[in-house]
Design a protein around this motif. Structure first.
Motif, PDB file in Angstrom:
ATOM      1  N   VAL A  45      28.162  55.131  33.317  1.00 14.36           N
ATOM      2  CA  VAL A  45      28.073  55.957  34.519  1.00 14.36           C
ATOM      3  C   VAL A  45      28.240  55.106  35.778  1.00 14.36           C
ATOM      4  O   VAL A  45      29.013  55.451  36.670  1.00 14.36           O
ATOM      5  CB  VAL A  45      26.725  56.716  34.549  1.00 14.36           C
ATOM      6  N   LYS A  46      27.547  53.986  35.822  1.00 12.64           N
ATOM      7  CA  LYS A  46      27.529  53.158  37.029  1.00 12.64           C
ATOM      8  C   LYS A  46      28.873  52.477  37.304  1.00 12.64           C
ATOM      9  O   LYS A  46      29.299  52.369  38.453  1.00 12.64           O
ATOM     10  CB  LYS A  46      26.429  52.100  36.915  1.00 12.64           C
ATOM     11  N   TYR A  47      29.551  52.034  36.248  1.00 11.41           N
ATOM     12  CA  TYR A  47      30.769  51.239  36.427  1.00 11.41           C
ATOM     13  C   TYR A  47      32.038  51.935  35.943  1.00 11.41           C
ATOM     14  O   TYR A  47      33.108  51.332  35.948  1.00 11.41           O
ATOM     15  CB  TYR A  47      30.619  49.886  35.725  1.00 11.41           C
ATOM     16  N   GLY A  48      31.929  53.182  35.491  1.00 13.00           N
ATOM     17  CA  GLY A  48      33.101  53.924  35.073  1.00 13.00           C
ATOM     18  C   GLY A  48      33.792  53.352  33.845  1.00 13.00           C
ATOM     19  O   GLY A  48      35.014  53.368  33.751  1.00 13.00           O
ATOM     20  N   ILE A  49      33.018  52.862  32.895  1.00 17.61           N
ATOM     21  CA  ILE A  49      33.578  52.301  31.671  1.00 17.61           C
ATOM     22  C   ILE A  49      34.210  53.431  30.855  1.00 17.61           C
ATOM     23  O   ILE A  49      33.639  54.508  30.722  1.00 17.61           O
ATOM     24  CB  ILE A  49      32.481  51.582  30.864  1.00 17.61           C
ATOM     25  N   SER A  50      35.373  53.175  30.302  1.00 12.02           N
ATOM     26  CA  SER A  50      36.097  54.207  29.549  1.00 12.02           C
ATOM     27  C   SER A  50      35.370  54.559  28.254  1.00 12.02           C
ATOM     28  O   SER A  50      34.585  53.761  27.728  1.00 12.02           O
ATOM     29  CB  SER A  50      37.512  53.731  29.215  1.00 12.02           C
ATOM     30  N   GLN A  51      35.692  55.740  27.720  1.00 16.86           N
ATOM     31  CA  GLN A  51      35.115  56.171  26.441  1.00 16.86           C
ATOM     32  C   GLN A  51      35.520  55.212  25.324  1.00 16.86           C
ATOM     33  O   GLN A  51      34.728  54.913  24.443  1.00 16.86           O
ATOM     34  CB  GLN A  51      35.560  57.593  26.104  1.00 16.86           C
ATOM     35  N   GLU A  52      36.762  54.729  25.370  1.00 18.43           N
ATOM     36  CA  GLU A  52      37.230  53.787  24.353  1.00 18.43           C
ATOM     37  C   GLU A  52      36.416  52.491  24.404  1.00 18.43           C
ATOM     38  O   GLU A  52      36.010  51.967  23.368  1.00 18.43           O
ATOM     39  CB  GLU A  52      38.715  53.488  24.561  1.00 18.43           C
ATOM     40  N   ASP A  53      36.177  51.971  25.614  1.00 15.21           N
ATOM     41  CA  ASP A  53      35.354  50.766  25.753  1.00 15.21           C
ATOM     42  C   ASP A  53      33.919  51.028  25.322  1.00 15.21           C
ATOM     43  O   ASP A  53      33.274  50.160  24.712  1.00 15.21           O
ATOM     44  CB  ASP A  53      35.385  50.247  27.190  1.00 15.21           C
ATOM     45  N   MET A  54      33.419  52.225  25.611  1.00 14.74           N
ATOM     46  CA  MET A  54      32.064  52.602  25.188  1.00 14.74           C
ATOM     47  C   MET A  54      31.979  52.561  23.658  1.00 14.74           C
ATOM     48  O   MET A  54      31.025  52.016  23.100  1.00 14.74           O
ATOM     49  CB  MET A  54      31.720  54.013  25.673  1.00 14.74           C
ATOM     50  N   LYS A  55      32.974  53.133  22.997  1.00 13.61           N
ATOM     51  CA  LYS A  55      32.992  53.166  21.544  1.00 13.61           C
ATOM     52  C   LYS A  55      33.019  51.745  20.976  1.00 13.61           C
ATOM     53  O   LYS A  55      32.304  51.438  20.025  1.00 13.61           O
ATOM     54  CB  LYS A  55      34.193  53.971  21.054  1.00 13.61           C
ATOM     55  N   GLU A  56      33.835  50.878  21.569  1.00 10.70           N
ATOM     56  CA  GLU A  56      33.905  49.484  21.121  1.00 10.70           C
ATOM     57  C   GLU A  56      32.572  48.765  21.297  1.00 10.70           C
ATOM     58  O   GLU A  56      32.156  48.019  20.410  1.00 10.70           O
ATOM     59  CB  GLU A  56      34.991  48.732  21.896  1.00 10.70           C
ATOM     60  N   MET A  57      31.917  48.975  22.432  1.00  6.89           N
ATOM     61  CA  MET A  57      30.625  48.323  22.663  1.00  6.89           C
ATOM     62  C   MET A  57      29.570  48.814  21.678  1.00  6.89           C
ATOM     63  O   MET A  57      28.787  48.019  21.145  1.00  6.89           O
ATOM     64  CB  MET A  57      30.158  48.544  24.106  1.00  6.89           C
ATOM     65  N   ASN A  58      29.537  50.118  21.431  1.00  2.00           N
ATOM     66  CA  ASN A  58      28.569  50.662  20.480  1.00  2.00           C
ATOM     67  C   ASN A  58      28.851  50.156  19.065  1.00  2.00           C
ATOM     68  O   ASN A  58      27.926  49.840  18.317  1.00  2.00           O
ATOM     69  CB  ASN A  58      28.574  52.192  20.522  1.00  2.00           C
ATOM     70  N   LYS A  59      30.125  50.053  18.685  1.00  3.53           N
ATOM     71  CA  LYS A  59      30.492  49.537  17.367  1.00  3.53           C
ATOM     72  C   LYS A  59      30.066  48.073  17.233  1.00  3.53           C
ATOM     73  O   LYS A  59      29.513  47.669  16.211  1.00  3.53           O
ATOM     74  CB  LYS A  59      32.013  49.685  17.154  1.00  3.53           C
ATOM     75  N   LYS A  60      30.299  47.289  18.278  1.00  6.68           N
ATOM     76  CA  LYS A  60      29.898  45.882  18.243  1.00  6.68           C
ATOM     77  C   LYS A  60      28.378  45.764  18.114  1.00  6.68           C
ATOM     78  O   LYS A  60      27.872  44.934  17.353  1.00  6.68           O
ATOM     79  CB  LYS A  60      30.383  45.159  19.505  1.00  6.68           C
ATOM     80  N   ALA A  61      27.645  46.610  18.831  1.00  4.32           N
ATOM     81  CA  ALA A  61      26.183  46.598  18.738  1.00  4.32           C
ATOM     82  C   ALA A  61      25.735  46.953  17.319  1.00  4.32           C
ATOM     83  O   ALA A  61      24.839  46.317  16.761  1.00  4.32           O
ATOM     84  CB  ALA A  61      25.576  47.563  19.757  1.00  4.32           C
ATOM     85  N   ALA A  62      26.365  47.966  16.714  1.00  3.97           N
ATOM     86  CA  ALA A  62      26.020  48.360  15.346  1.00  3.97           C
ATOM     87  C   ALA A  62      26.368  47.258  14.351  1.00  3.97           C
ATOM     88  O   ALA A  62      25.604  46.986  13.418  1.00  3.97           O
ATOM     89  CB  ALA A  62      26.714  49.665  14.974  1.00  3.97           C
ATOM     90  N   ASN A  63      27.513  46.605  14.546  1.00  2.00           N
ATOM     91  CA  ASN A  63      27.897  45.501  13.660  1.00  2.00           C
ATOM     92  C   ASN A  63      26.897  44.358  13.748  1.00  2.00           C
ATOM     93  O   ASN A  63      26.514  43.762  12.729  1.00  2.00           O
ATOM     94  CB  ASN A  63      29.296  44.983  14.005  1.00  2.00           C
ATOM     95  N   ARG A  64      26.460  44.024  14.948  1.00  2.00           N
ATOM     96  CA  ARG A  64      25.482  42.945  15.114  1.00  2.00           C
ATOM     97  C   ARG A  64      24.130  43.337  14.517  1.00  2.00           C
ATOM     98  O   ARG A  64      23.447  42.505  13.924  1.00  2.00           O
ATOM     99  CB  ARG A  64      25.332  42.573  16.586  1.00  2.00           C
ATOM    100  N   ALA A  65      23.773  44.589  14.690  1.00  2.00           N
ATOM    101  CA  ALA A  65      22.522  45.063  14.098  1.00  2.00           C
ATOM    102  C   ALA A  65      22.597  44.959  12.579  1.00  2.00           C
ATOM    103  O   ALA A  65      21.633  44.546  11.927  1.00  2.00           O
ATOM    104  CB  ALA A  65      22.235  46.501  14.537  1.00  2.00           C
TER     105      ALA A  65
END
Length: 115
Positions: A45-65
């Motif tokens: 919301v604050k920085y206007g990150i794209s949905q695609e970038d959001m998906k990549e960040m969430n996937k990376k977080a899940a992979n690290r978890a």
């Protein structure tokens, strides 16, 4: 703990079991969701990150978890070695259990009573 919302909590647990029958994958997704999702959404919301970038960040977080749960928690030496990640952030404020976290802990305790 007495849960006033037993039916919805039980339905939620069943939904997760049906959608993700491999509990180790569910744990990794749950950990990533708990630790990062709200933070990533705030950045979105604050920085206007794209949905695609959001998906990549969430996937990376899940992979690290998943790596954390599969490897580090299983081996006490690896768990201790993982503490080395704190070396770069020793000047951060000490972590604390806030009211939000306490609420989540209580909610999870109620769900655990259903299992």
């Amino acid at each position: 703990m007495k849960n006033t919302n037993d039916n919805s909590d039980l339905m939620l647990l069943k939904m997760v079991a049906v959608k993700e029958p491999d509990i180790t994958k569910a744990w990794a997704k749950a950990l990533a969701n708990y630790m990062f999702r709200e933070i990533i959404e705030d950045a979105h919301v604050k920085y206007g990150i794209s949905q695609e970038d959001m998906k990549e960040m969430n996937k990376k977080a899940a992979n690290r978890a998943r790596a954390f749960l599969d490897v580090i928690v299983q081996d006490p030496k690896m768990f201790q070695a993982f503490a080395s990640y704190a070396a770069l952030v020793l000047d951060w404020d000490a972590p604390e259990i806030t009211e939000d976290e306490q609420y989540i802990i209580e909610m999870l305790g109620n769900m655990a009573d259903l299992l």
